[in-house]
Design an enzyme around this catalytic site. Structure first.
Site, PDB file in Angstrom:
ATOM      1  N   CYS A 163      44.511  43.816  38.519  1.00 20.95           N
ATOM      2  CA  CYS A 163      43.417  44.811  39.299  1.00 20.95           C
ATOM      3  C   CYS A 163      43.271  44.020  40.637  1.00 20.95           C
ATOM      4  CB  CYS A 163      42.278  44.900  38.530  1.00 20.95           C
ATOM      5  SG  CYS A 163      40.858  45.980  39.472  1.00 20.95           S
ATOM      6  N   ASP A 178      43.453  45.477  29.428  1.00 18.39           N
ATOM      7  CA  ASP A 178      43.290  46.836  29.205  1.00 18.39           C
ATOM      8  C   ASP A 178      44.004  48.035  29.623  1.00 18.39           C
ATOM      9  OD1 ASP A 178      42.243  46.690  31.703  1.00 18.39           O
ATOM     10  OD2 ASP A 178      40.205  47.512  31.319  1.00 18.39           O
ATOM     11  N   CYS A 197      40.827  52.480  38.588  1.00 19.30           N
ATOM     12  CA  CYS A 197      39.411  51.606  38.380  1.00 19.30           C
ATOM     13  C   CYS A 197      38.992  51.624  39.916  1.00 19.30           C
ATOM     14  CB  CYS A 197      40.055  50.201  37.915  1.00 19.30           C
ATOM     15  SG  CYS A 197      41.203  49.714  38.949  1.00 19.30           S
ATOM     16  N   ARG A 243      46.382  44.771  32.979  1.00 15.59           N
ATOM     17  CA  ARG A 243      46.178  45.499  34.248  1.00 15.59           C
ATOM     18  C   ARG A 243      45.613  44.509  35.413  1.00 15.59           C
ATOM     19  NH1 ARG A 243      40.840  47.288  36.413  1.00 15.59           N
ATOM     20  NH2 ARG A 243      40.005  46.725  34.244  1.00 15.59           N
ATOM     21  N   HIS A 260      41.630  40.352  39.684  1.00 15.54           N
ATOM     22  CA  HIS A 260      41.684  39.597  38.175  1.00 15.54           C
ATOM     23  C   HIS A 260      42.714  40.565  37.407  1.00 15.54           C
ATOM     24  CE1 HIS A 260      37.901  38.521  39.958  1.00 15.54           C
ATOM     25  NE2 HIS A 260      38.000  37.467  38.977  1.00 15.54           N
ATOM     26  N   HIS A 285      43.001  34.338  46.479  1.00 15.24           N
ATOM     27  CA  HIS A 285      42.568  35.147  45.714  1.00 15.24           C
ATOM     28  C   HIS A 285      43.023  36.638  45.786  1.00 15.24           C
ATOM     29  CE1 HIS A 285      39.502  36.977  43.067  1.00 15.24           C
ATOM     30  NE2 HIS A 285      39.456  37.880  43.956  1.00 15.24           N
TER      31      HIS A 285
END
Length: 133
Positions: free
Chosen positions: A121, A110, A66, A119, A106, A103
């Site tokens: 990410c 999937d 990704c 996942r 996310h 932060h």
């Protein structure tokens, strides 16, 4: 949520610098395929780029293709805070450091072929890496 580490925006900005501040404190996203930790494959622990709290173990990292480092679970469920995010006109789950509220990225459901199906990410710039000695 109250965090163990709380600082003013000016303190965070001075400590982190402009690029890290934008991602960690203002939920910006680094460009895909540019992060320093994307291809990191050594054994170790990934920590928060703002407060160094332990977040992910290297054994949970996987190649999701990704463009950002991906993990299938955090080091402990309470190490991260999950928050509903509707900022892009869709519902996602934001991941923050539970220690300082920064932060990280996310989490998506999937992560096919992983033990959890998740996942995480993460932005490379939101993480530090401590190799096992």
């Amino acid at each position: 949520m109250d965090y163990k580490i709380e600082k003013s925006d000016s303190e965070w900005r001075e400590e982190l610098g402009a690029e890290k501040f934008a991602v960690l404190r203002n939920a910006a996203t680094e460009r895909a395929w540019t992060g320093e930790l994307l291809d990191e494959s050594r054994a170790g622990v990934y920590t928060c780029g703002a407060c160094n709290a332990e977040l992910f173990k290297s054994g949970t990292k996987f190649d999701s293709n990704c463009g950002w480092p991906s993990f299938y679970e955090s080091v402990r469920p309470e190490a991260v805070e999950l928050i509903e995010d509707r900022s892009l006109g869709t519902v996602r789950t934001e991941v923050r450091c539970a220690n300082c509220g920064s932060h990280l990225g996310h989490v998506f459901d999937d992560g096919f072929g992983t033990p959890t199906g998740d996942r995480y990410c993460m932005n490379s710039i939101s993480l530090n890496f401590k190799p096992v000695e």
